[in-house]
Design an enzyme around this catalytic site. Structure first.
Site, PDB file in Angstrom:
ATOM      1  N   ASP A  32      29.105  79.499  54.066  1.00  0.00           N
ATOM      2  CA  ASP A  32      29.812  78.227  54.094  1.00  0.00           C
ATOM      3  C   ASP A  32      30.025  77.803  55.537  1.00  0.00           C
ATOM      4  O   ASP A  32      29.961  78.638  56.444  1.00  0.00           O
ATOM      5  CB  ASP A  32      31.176  78.336  53.394  1.00  0.00           C
ATOM      6  CG  ASP A  32      31.613  77.026  52.754  1.00  0.00           C
ATOM      7  OD1 ASP A  32      31.816  76.051  53.494  1.00  0.00           O
ATOM      8  OD2 ASP A  32      31.742  76.988  51.520  1.00  0.00           O
ATOM      9  N   ASN A  33      30.258  76.511  55.759  1.00  0.00           N
ATOM     10  CA  ASN A  33      30.578  76.021  57.110  1.00  0.00           C
ATOM     11  C   ASN A  33      31.950  75.349  57.162  1.00  0.00           C
ATOM     12  O   ASN A  33      32.294  74.719  58.158  1.00  0.00           O
ATOM     13  CB  ASN A  33      29.494  75.062  57.618  1.00  0.00           C
ATOM     14  CG  ASN A  33      29.462  73.741  56.851  1.00  0.00           C
ATOM     15  OD1 ASN A  33      30.135  73.573  55.842  1.00  0.00           O
ATOM     16  ND2 ASN A  33      28.664  72.800  57.330  1.00  0.00           N
ATOM     17  N   ASN A 120      23.325  65.657  54.144  1.00  0.00           N
ATOM     18  CA  ASN A 120      23.904  66.993  53.987  1.00  0.00           C
ATOM     19  C   ASN A 120      23.381  67.682  52.728  1.00  0.00           C
ATOM     20  O   ASN A 120      22.910  68.828  52.780  1.00  0.00           O
ATOM     21  CB  ASN A 120      25.428  66.881  53.928  1.00  0.00           C
ATOM     22  CG  ASN A 120      26.110  68.221  53.778  1.00  0.00           C
ATOM     23  OD1 ASN A 120      26.275  68.960  54.744  1.00  0.00           O
ATOM     24  ND2 ASN A 120      26.525  68.547  52.572  1.00  0.00           N
ATOM     25  N   THR A 147      24.820  68.132  38.567  1.00  0.00           N
ATOM     26  CA  THR A 147      25.936  67.456  37.903  1.00  0.00           C
ATOM     27  C   THR A 147      25.460  66.714  36.662  1.00  0.00           C
ATOM     28  O   THR A 147      24.334  66.199  36.629  1.00  0.00           O
ATOM     29  CB  THR A 147      26.629  66.450  38.852  1.00  0.00           C
ATOM     30  OG1 THR A 147      27.563  65.655  38.130  1.00  0.00           O
ATOM     31  CG2 THR A 147      25.627  65.529  39.531  1.00  0.00           C
ATOM     32  N   TYR A 184      26.567  59.982  45.964  1.00  0.00           N
ATOM     33  CA  TYR A 184      26.635  61.432  45.775  1.00  0.00           C
ATOM     34  C   TYR A 184      25.790  61.862  44.582  1.00  0.00           C
ATOM     35  O   TYR A 184      24.975  62.778  44.670  1.00  0.00           O
ATOM     36  CB  TYR A 184      28.085  61.907  45.569  1.00  0.00           C
ATOM     37  CG  TYR A 184      28.134  63.196  44.776  1.00  0.00           C
ATOM     38  CD1 TYR A 184      27.663  64.385  45.334  1.00  0.00           C
ATOM     39  CD2 TYR A 184      28.583  63.220  43.451  1.00  0.00           C
ATOM     40  CE1 TYR A 184      27.655  65.559  44.595  1.00  0.00           C
ATOM     41  CE2 TYR A 184      28.581  64.388  42.716  1.00  0.00           C
ATOM     42  CZ  TYR A 184      28.115  65.557  43.294  1.00  0.00           C
ATOM     43  OH  TYR A 184      28.095  66.711  42.567  1.00  0.00           O
ATOM     44  N   LYS A 188      22.110  64.598  43.723  1.00  0.00           N
ATOM     45  CA  LYS A 188      21.823  65.623  42.731  1.00  0.00           C
ATOM     46  C   LYS A 188      20.621  65.247  41.867  1.00  0.00           C
ATOM     47  O   LYS A 188      19.898  66.115  41.374  1.00  0.00           O
ATOM     48  CB  LYS A 188      23.065  65.872  41.875  1.00  0.00           C
ATOM     49  CG  LYS A 188      24.187  66.537  42.667  1.00  0.00           C
ATOM     50  CD  LYS A 188      23.693  67.829  43.303  1.00  0.00           C
ATOM     51  CE  LYS A 188      24.702  68.486  44.186  1.00  0.00           C
ATOM     52  NZ  LYS A 188      24.186  69.756  44.763  1.00  0.00           N
ATOM     53  N   VAL A 241      39.702  63.502  38.023  1.00  0.00           N
ATOM     54  CA  VAL A 241      40.715  62.732  37.319  1.00  0.00           C
ATOM     55  C   VAL A 241      41.746  63.633  36.631  1.00  0.00           C
ATOM     56  O   VAL A 241      42.952  63.355  36.660  1.00  0.00           O
ATOM     57  CB  VAL A 241      40.053  61.755  36.329  1.00  0.00           C
ATOM     58  CG1 VAL A 241      39.216  62.475  35.288  1.00  0.00           C
ATOM     59  CG2 VAL A 241      41.092  60.867  35.671  1.00  0.00           C
ATOM     60  N   ARG A 244      44.061  64.998  39.307  1.00  0.00           N
ATOM     61  CA  ARG A 244      44.900  63.943  39.879  1.00  0.00           C
ATOM     62  C   ARG A 244      46.010  63.558  38.910  1.00  0.00           C
ATOM     63  O   ARG A 244      47.172  63.375  39.303  1.00  0.00           O
ATOM     64  CB  ARG A 244      44.035  62.731  40.229  1.00  0.00           C
ATOM     65  CG  ARG A 244      44.793  61.584  40.863  1.00  0.00           C
ATOM     66  CD  ARG A 244      43.836  60.526  41.388  1.00  0.00           C
ATOM     67  NE  ARG A 244      42.901  60.076  40.381  1.00  0.00           N
ATOM     68  CZ  ARG A 244      43.173  59.190  39.435  1.00  0.00           C
ATOM     69  NH1 ARG A 244      44.381  58.680  39.346  1.00  0.00           N
ATOM     70  NH2 ARG A 244      42.251  58.816  38.575  1.00  0.00           N
ATOM     71  N   VAL A 257      45.667  55.271  33.489  1.00  0.00           N
ATOM     72  CA  VAL A 257      44.448  55.100  32.706  1.00  0.00           C
ATOM     73  C   VAL A 257      43.908  53.699  32.921  1.00  0.00           C
ATOM     74  O   VAL A 257      44.624  52.712  32.754  1.00  0.00           O
ATOM     75  CB  VAL A 257      44.730  55.341  31.206  1.00  0.00           C
ATOM     76  CG1 VAL A 257      43.472  55.086  30.384  1.00  0.00           C
ATOM     77  CG2 VAL A 257      45.245  56.757  30.988  1.00  0.00           C
ATOM     78  N   TYR A 258      42.629  53.607  33.294  1.00  0.00           N
ATOM     79  CA  TYR A 258      42.001  52.311  33.475  1.00  0.00           C
ATOM     80  C   TYR A 258      41.591  51.747  32.115  1.00  0.00           C
ATOM     81  O   TYR A 258      40.848  52.386  31.359  1.00  0.00           O
ATOM     82  CB  TYR A 258      40.758  52.444  34.350  1.00  0.00           C
ATOM     83  CG  TYR A 258      41.024  52.499  35.837  1.00  0.00           C
ATOM     84  CD1 TYR A 258      42.314  52.545  36.346  1.00  0.00           C
ATOM     85  CD2 TYR A 258      39.953  52.513  36.733  1.00  0.00           C
ATOM     86  CE1 TYR A 258      42.546  52.600  37.697  1.00  0.00           C
ATOM     87  CE2 TYR A 258      40.178  52.567  38.105  1.00  0.00           C
ATOM     88  CZ  TYR A 258      41.473  52.609  38.578  1.00  0.00           C
ATOM     89  OH  TYR A 258      41.705  52.662  39.928  1.00  0.00           O
TER      90      TYR A 258
END
Length: 419
Positions: A32-33, A120, A147, A184, A188, A241, A244, A257-258
């Site tokens: 890891d970095n 990355n 993912t 992102y 993947k 979510v 959070r 909730v949206y």
């Protein structure tokens, strides 16, 4: 035998390294970095659970679990010379690649962060795949956490990997098209294509583990000592979510909730995700498929509103008065989308689910009540612009402040972790 695990400082990477090392006498080398720590600090947040240094973690692993086969190397996988040295020195028989910038919202902030995320993530994977070819290590089993976000949200059931395409009366099996919704998630999608190509050109055995939104604070190994704890992010950018919402409950805010929130997302517990990766890493070379295999690392799809209601119900056990509030949805999406995703291959791998969502929420809340001060000190990071003016006495937030850079936190997934 040597197992190399990238992203060993990450949410999934660290407990996976412990699980693997506890179940084998083979050498387990973590890499890891520490970039994940920097990214979270950059957005003004922190892990709710204190994170020990690698030295402290390794010492605890020896003292608590008698693990003397686990070591750590600091380095950046985007640096080809580092990857070359890593492969030359350790000659891994298996690589578990969990390293990446894993946040969709972070990748959407601006062009600079989108570029950084793609460079990355893609450069690290390419360096590893080409490194195996160039160092005559093409028998190495390459396992990567991609993912379920690569599938997007199609109306039909999502297959476990490929799909059958028909045209003019003919059909063939083809890779599932990349339908990712963030910069992102597209990394993947590209990784999945690059792994498929590496298998075709180099004959590297590949396991593409498409990991769902992962919840939970601990595994059997990390729970044994505070020094072994994995990180827990709860902010808009790096906290998924479910996490959070749990943090909002601890701080006295409602779950946000949206819209209707009936759209289903794929979920899996940290315990189940770690177990699947460990089983793949420890699979007998003579028995594992010498092929390119896709696993949908998901136990079931859960709607956002069901998730919020579950957190509210479990919150009662901790004397938390959790309300579920619906806000205007700033995104153009089907708020009733019923995702179906096949996971037969993955469930055959792990045998049975080890932790359901209710148990996972209980695990999270039990952990977070201990770190309430850390959460409340960073409560402005939950969802900037939505909760800033929320009155804890029950007054509703100003719905004109709902939109934040056009993206929603429900899209964040902590699948792989920082390299």
């Amino acid at each position: 035998m040597t197992i190399l695990l990238t992203g060993a400082d990450g949410y999934i990477g660290w407990p996976t390294a412990l699980r693997i090392a506890a179940q084998t006498d083979d050498r387990v080398v973590g890499v890891d970095n520490f970039a994940r720590r920097e990214w979270v600090e950059e957005v003004g947040s922190t892990s709710a659970t204190p994170i020990a240094t690698p030295e402290e973690r390794l010492e605890a692993a020896k003292e608590v679990h008698d693990l003397h086969n686990l070591s750590f190397v600091e380095g950046d996988l985007t640096d080809k010379s580092f990857v070359d040295e890593l492969l030359e020195v350790h000659e891994p028989d298996t690589i578990v690649h969990t390293a990446a910038q894993p946040s969709a919202p972070y990748s959407q902030i601006n062009g600079e962060r989108a570029n950084y995320t793609q460079h990355n993530n893609l450069q690290a994977t390419r360096n590893l795949l080409w490194g195996l070819e160039e160092h005559d290590l093409t028998d190495t089993h390459f396992i990567e956490t991609t993912t379920t976000g690569v599938y997007g949200a199609p109306e039909f059931p999502i297959p476990e990997g490929g799909a059958t395409m028909e045209n003019q009366g003919e059909s063939d099996d083809v890779p599932f098209p990349a339908m990712a919704g963030s910069w992102y998630h597209l990394t993947k999608s590209h990784d999945a294509a690059n792994m498929r190509l590496a298998h075709k050109q180099f004959d590297i055995p590949i396991s593409d583990v498409r990991t769902a939104i992962t919840y939970g604070t601990q595994t059997a190994e990390t729970a044994a000592d505070p020094r072994l704890a994995t990180r827990f992010d709860f902010d808009y950018y790096f906290g998924v979510v479910a996490h959070r919402f749990c943090a909002q409950a601890i701080a006295g805010y409602p779950t946000t909730v949206y819209g209707k929130g009936e759209q289903r997302k794929p979920f899996i517990s940290l315990e189940d995700a770690v177990e699947g990766l460990a089983r793949l890493a420890l699979s007998d070379p003579d028995e594992r498929p010498d092929d390119h295999v896709v696993y949908n690392q998901v136990t079931r799809a859960i709607s956002i509103v069901e998730m919020a209601n579950t957190i509210a119900d479990v919150g009662d056990e901790f004397d938390l008065d959790v309300s579920v509030e619906h806000f205007e949805n700033p995104r153009d999406e089907d708020e009733t989308h019923k995702m179906e995703i096949e996971n037969d291959r993955y469930m055959d791998l792990i045998g049975e689910q080890r932790q359901d969502f209710t148990e996972g929420v209980r695990d999270v809340l039990e952990t977070l009540v201990e770190y309430e001060e850390t959460i409340t000190a960073h409560e402005d990071r939950f969802l900037p612009g939505v909760l800033d003016d929320w009155e804890k006495e029950g007054d509703a937030a100003d719905e004109t402040e709902l939109s934040y850079e056009g993206d929603a936190a429900e899209e964040a997934e902590p699948t792989p972790d920082a390299n």
